[in-house]
Design an enzyme around this catalytic site. Sequence first.
Site, PDB file in Angstrom:
ATOM      1  N   HIS A  10       0.715  -1.117   0.140  1.00 31.58           N
ATOM      2  CA  HIS A  10       0.012  -0.022   0.159  1.00 31.58           C
ATOM      3  C   HIS A  10       1.107   1.069  -0.268  1.00 31.58           C
ATOM      4  CE1 HIS A  10      -3.729  -2.372   1.128  1.00 31.58           C
ATOM      5  NE2 HIS A  10      -2.962  -3.094   2.082  1.00 31.58           N
ATOM      6  N   HIS A 164     -10.454  -5.947  -0.170  1.00 30.93           N
ATOM      7  CA  HIS A 164      -9.502  -5.625   0.571  1.00 30.93           C
ATOM      8  C   HIS A 164     -10.455  -5.115   2.464  1.00 30.93           C
ATOM      9  CE1 HIS A 164      -6.749  -3.567   3.275  1.00 30.93           C
ATOM     10  NE2 HIS A 164      -5.387  -4.043   2.924  1.00 30.93           N
ATOM     11  N   ASP A 287       1.346  -7.096   2.856  1.00 29.46           N
ATOM     12  CA  ASP A 287       1.057  -6.060   3.590  1.00 29.46           C
ATOM     13  C   ASP A 287       2.020  -4.572   3.839  1.00 29.46           C
ATOM     14  OD1 ASP A 287      -1.049  -4.317   4.005  1.00 29.46           O
ATOM     15  OD2 ASP A 287      -1.807  -5.759   5.886  1.00 29.46           O
TER      16      ASP A 287
HETATM   17 MN    MN Z   1      -3.529  -4.394   3.702  1.00 30.19          MN
END
Ligand code: MN
Length: 326
Positions: A10, A164, A287
């Site tokens: 991200h 998500h 992540d």
């Molecule tokens: Mn995530």
Amino acid sequence: MNGKIGLEEHFAIPETLQDSAGFVPPDYWAVLSKRLLDIHDDRLRQMDDNGMEMMILSLNAPAVQAIPDRDKACEIARRANDFLAEQVARRPDRFQAFAALPMQDPDRATAELQRCMKELGFKGALVNGFSQVDTAENAVYYDAPQYADFWATAEQLDAPFYLHPRNPLASWAQIYEGHPWLLGPTWAFGQETAVHALRLMASGLFDRHPKLQIILGHMGEGLPYSIWRVDNRNAWVKVPKAYPAKRPLGDYFRENFHLTTSGNFRTQTLIDALLEVGADRLLFSTDWPFENVDHAATWFDAASISEADRVKIGRGNANRLFKLGL
Ligand code: MN
């Protein structure tokens, strides 16, 4: 192993940065916010140091999904996608992109997916759970009928859809009252996302669109461990099934879903997922920046699986699913 590809990775733009502030103690926020805003500096160093060739990047959470105003949601999604396209253009050998989508407005979400896939060269979409539509209390899930055309387009574009997590609305989450430690990645993310995925399976979505592919993070949000029981509870009681889909839900889980290792670096859990969906449907992810790249990579590189499966999960499956040509 070298050449790993990750796809739950991200970033934030200034307009969405604060959405991530609650997920670490305040004294860690300076580091997390810096990690979220960085693309080409520390992030690339982390990748280089840990055998990671590529990240398919996505916006932080809940971001667009938590903007009830449709125009504003469209504007932020477009701004994030344009920014991401510019970053990928600087290093297409290291970064690719998932679209953020204003699901509040199904027609404009469809148009944005088309723009991102056809004009910007994105590899799919990543959406943060349900969307708040028009009012903060109106949570809409994507098995609803107004998404029929959106899903038809996603299938036609061959665009994988990463579902998500986000937290449930406080007004819908009485079970967590007084226990805020259960929110987020501890427990509520997985529960919220698994139920959403089951709703999609049961809706008949995959009977209508058998080629559609949904991606779940965190080794499948608990579903590999539970999907058998979903279909087999009270097997001695012969009653018609109570949902529109034609087949047992496990069939769709094994044919229309891919799972990533994001934030769940546990060999026992990986083995269970391998046994339920097979090595062709599992993909490495970290992540970042909520988890560390080295934690993910150190675990994965040494996990007790075959080298053939490690190459599939670490790289080959992503290369095939997203047509990366690596
Ligand atoms: Mn995530």
